[in-house]
Motif scaffolding. Structure first.
Motif, PDB file in Angstrom:
ATOM      1  N   CYS A 150      15.516  49.870   4.403  1.00  0.00           N
ATOM      2  CA  CYS A 150      15.721  49.847   5.672  1.00  0.00           C
ATOM      3  C   CYS A 150      17.030  49.569   5.809  1.00  0.00           C
ATOM      4  N   CYS A 176      16.968  45.650   7.889  1.00  0.00           N
ATOM      5  CA  CYS A 176      16.610  44.468   7.402  1.00  0.00           C
ATOM      6  C   CYS A 176      16.634  44.441   5.942  1.00  0.00           C
ATOM      7  N   CYS A 184      10.844  51.255  10.948  1.00  0.00           N
ATOM      8  CA  CYS A 184      10.496  49.995   9.983  1.00  0.00           C
ATOM      9  C   CYS A 184       9.568  49.155  10.557  1.00  0.00           C
ATOM     10  N   CYS A 241      11.085  45.370  10.691  1.00  0.00           N
ATOM     11  CA  CYS A 241      12.051  44.830  11.722  1.00  0.00           C
ATOM     12  C   CYS A 241      12.055  45.832  12.950  1.00  0.00           C
ATOM     13  N   PHE A 297      13.436  48.841  13.258  1.00  0.00           N
ATOM     14  CA  PHE A 297      14.573  49.830  13.118  1.00  0.00           C
ATOM     15  C   PHE A 297      14.099  51.095  13.384  1.00  0.00           C
TER      16      PHE A 297
HETATM   17 ZN   LIG Z   1      13.828  46.948   8.686  1.00  0.00          ZN
END
Ligand SMILES: [Zn+2]
Lengths: 285, 341
Positions: free
Chosen positions: A37, A40, A56, A59, A61
């Motif tokens: 990722c 993170c 993700c 997190c 994302f």
């Molecule tokens: Zn992430």
């Protein structure tokens, strides 16, 4: 939660590296099974990443995805019918522009930075257009401007709502100069005419929606949605910081910032996008 | 102090020589008139050859000449009885944009334009003529006011771009430009846009949607400034002159592309050398085009305005390799299936 990603200028983040990792060709991982990722640093099993629409799971994302990929996440299976394809000319005789177009066409399998046609979203018919960042930064030249315009005209003729999902870096296609600038007027007018028909236009902003795209059709939706943490604005963050010599606010030009400042209606994750679009369409039958 | 460009140097030297000779004649009562006529003839020729052959980059620099007439200068030169109106009724009054009502040929018109300063102090007050969202909102408010009272709108455009600032972004710079472009397109009054100096991207287009679009001889209009273009292409702003060539941003190019309708020629050496002269020119062009579009009904005018922009763009239909394999029972009438096989 996304502070690491936020603190960096957004333009420098995703791009080729991300594109590679999406294809499972992450450099530091030889087995092609895992992607790291960008936010993170969590290692994500590729199958899981794909199942989660390239968001993700740790997190939240949102990885950059292609227009073709996004189409799969937004419209009903096999419901998409593309419009007549158009290809760019080189109105300014700009050096290396035709070569760039050919290269992008080969890389993305698109004719230009937009994928547009009719589709169904949870059964609701609509004109759906998606801008693809990997085609010259998702910039708007004559083809993108014309296809968006035709999309709105199609909406009027076919009595269909329009959804445009934007995500183009600088907005303007520099290589088409003034012709690119004029697409802003053309598309804004197309929205204006479409508005008179009483049909719904939903504008979805993804990372990044900037410049001439943001300052034309993308800002003019009856409803404006955004993916989390997308960069949204007119001037690029680097230009703003260079011009003002001020420290930019931490969340400057993010979806969250736009929401807080009253510029968008709501933020929707990629995973929830289709259902919300479907619901909104069903509210406007 | 006068700003002299390097390409003007030989001319300036010649002009100084002529002045010297004149002083000589005055002081010594010697007859140099023949030499003087000869030198003036030479100066005329030089002037013509210099200013008629300016490169695109030289034109950009002419457009930025510190002595070039500003929007308020044009308002003073071209219109009567200007009454400035302030504020966007939402946030504030942006001094980088001026607007109001004025008289042109005995008729009231609305005049709007970005306003640069002539010196540092003025430029700071005017934010170097770079508008914030409230500037565009003011412009839009005044344009709608004009529509309400059925008076024509004249925009005078001289702006490098919309201000790229934190607060400007916070208050929706992109959004307000989009709104300006859309709403201006449908206004039921005649609109003339004159690019008097710099026509920088969306910040210029926001007040640049009109029925007639005119451009001064030493003005430029582009999607991006030559410096920024050079920065993107070569990471080198010093190559702005090359970028200026590539962008085709001169009035001659834009007339050829049918983006603008006419070029307002400037007094030899540029508008800054003769305020009265350029004022007369702008007035004559406005008179001509305003009387032309006043004859058209507003509904037709809006229709023509939309058509004008609708047709801009250069593209072609994609040649399909296997035309027989496409189409078939699809919902889309002109579907081709060739988009992403
Ligand atoms: Zn992430």
């Amino acid at each position: 939660m996304l502070s690491v990603f936020r603190s960096k200028p957004k333009f420098a983040t995703v791009r080729p590296k991300a594109a590679k990792s999406i294809n499972g060709k992450s450099r530091d991982l030889s087995d092609n099974l895992w992607t790291r990722c960008e936010n993170c640093s969590a290692l994500i099993y590729n199958k899981e990443l794909s199942k989660n629409m390239y968001v993700c799971h740790k997190c939240g994302f949102h990885f950059r995805i292609s227009a073709v990929q996004r189409l799969k996440y937004v419209v009903d299976e096999d419901s998409f019918r593309s419009v007549k394809p158009l290809v760019s000319k080189n109105p300014l005789n700009f050096p290396e522009y035709p070569e760039k177009i050919v290269q992008c066409q080969a890389d993305t399998k698109l004719d230009d930075a937009i994928l547009i046609g009719e589709a169904r979203i949870n059964g609701n018919a609509a004109v759906v257009g998606i801008i693809d960042f990997s085609f010259i930064g998702g910039s708007m030249g004559s083809v993108v401007g014309e296809q968006i315009t035709r999309g709105f005209e199609r909406g009027v003729v076919r009595n269909l709502p329009v959804i445009i999902i934007s995500g183009g870096g600088g907005g303007a296609r520099m290589q088409e100069g003034i012709f690119s600038l004029m697409q802003m007027a053309k598309t804004a007018q197309a929205v204006g005419k479409f508005r008179q028909s009483g049909l719904l236009y939903i504008s979805v902003l993804t990372h990044p929606t900037m410049g001439g795209i943001y300052a034309s059709f993308a800002s003019l939706g009856d409803i404006i949605l955004a993916e989390p943490q997308a960069l949204i604005g007119f001037a690029g963050p680097r230009i703003v910081s260079e011009t003002t010599r001020q420290k930019l606010p931490k969340d400057f030009q993010t979806s969250e910032y736009a929401l807080q400042n009253g510029m968008i209606d709501t933020i929707v994750t990629r995973v929830e996008m289709k259902d919300l679009l479907g619901k909104l369409l069903s509210f406007h039958l | 102090m006068r700003t002299v460009f390097e390409w003007e140097q030989p001319l300036v030297e010649l002009e100084e020589k002529i002045q010297e000779l004149r002083n000589c004649i005055y002081d010594q009562e010697v007859d140099f008139s023949e030499e003087l006529t000869e030198l003036e003839r030479k100066a005329d020729k030089l002037r013509k050859s210099i200013y008629e052959r300016l490169t695109p980059w030289q034109r950009v620099r002419m457009a930025r000449h510190p002595d070039r007439p500003t929007t308020l200068d044009y308002i003073e030169l071209v219109f009567d009885d200007f009454i400035e109106l302030h504020g966007d009724r939402t946030f504030g009054d942006d001094k980088a944009v001026v607007g109001g009502i004025a008289i042109f040929d005995q008729e009231p018109v609305t005049v709007i334009g970005p306003q640069k300063g002539k010196d540092t102090k003025e430029n700071i007050a005017r934010n170097f003529g770079l508008p914030h969202p409230e500037g565009y909102r003011k412009a839009l408010r005044l344009m709608k006011q004009a529509e309400h009272f059925r008076r024509p709108i004249i925009t005078l455009i001289d702006v490098v771009g919309a201000y790229p600032g934190i607060e400007a972004e916070q208050r929706g710079q992109g959004l307000v430009i989009a709104e300006c472009i859309e709403q201006m397109s449908f206004l039921k009054v005649p609109i003339i846009c004159v690019i008097t100096g710099e026509g920088g991207s969306g910040g210029a287009l926001a007040i640049g949607v009109g029925d007639r679009i005119l451009m001064l001889e030493h003005a430029w209009y582009s999607v991006i400034s030559p410096e920024m273009c050079a920065n993107i292409l070569w990471k080198d702003v010093e190559r702005a002159s090359e970028a200026a060539e590539l962008l085709k941003l001169t009035p001659t190019d834009l007339l050829k592309f049918e983006i603008i309708d006419d070029i307002i020629t400037e007094p030899l050496g540029g508008a800054h050398r003769d305020y009265e002269g350029i004022g007369r020119q702008v007035k004559a062009f406005l008179r001509r085009y305003l009387s032309e579009i006043r004859k058209i009904s507003v509904d037709q005018l809006v229709e023509q305005r939309l058509k004008r922009f609708r047709k801009i763009g250069q593209f072609q239909e994609k040649q399909l390799v296997e035309p027989k394999h496409v189409k078939l029972n699809s919902e889309v009438d002109d579907e081709s299936g060739g988009n992403n096989e």
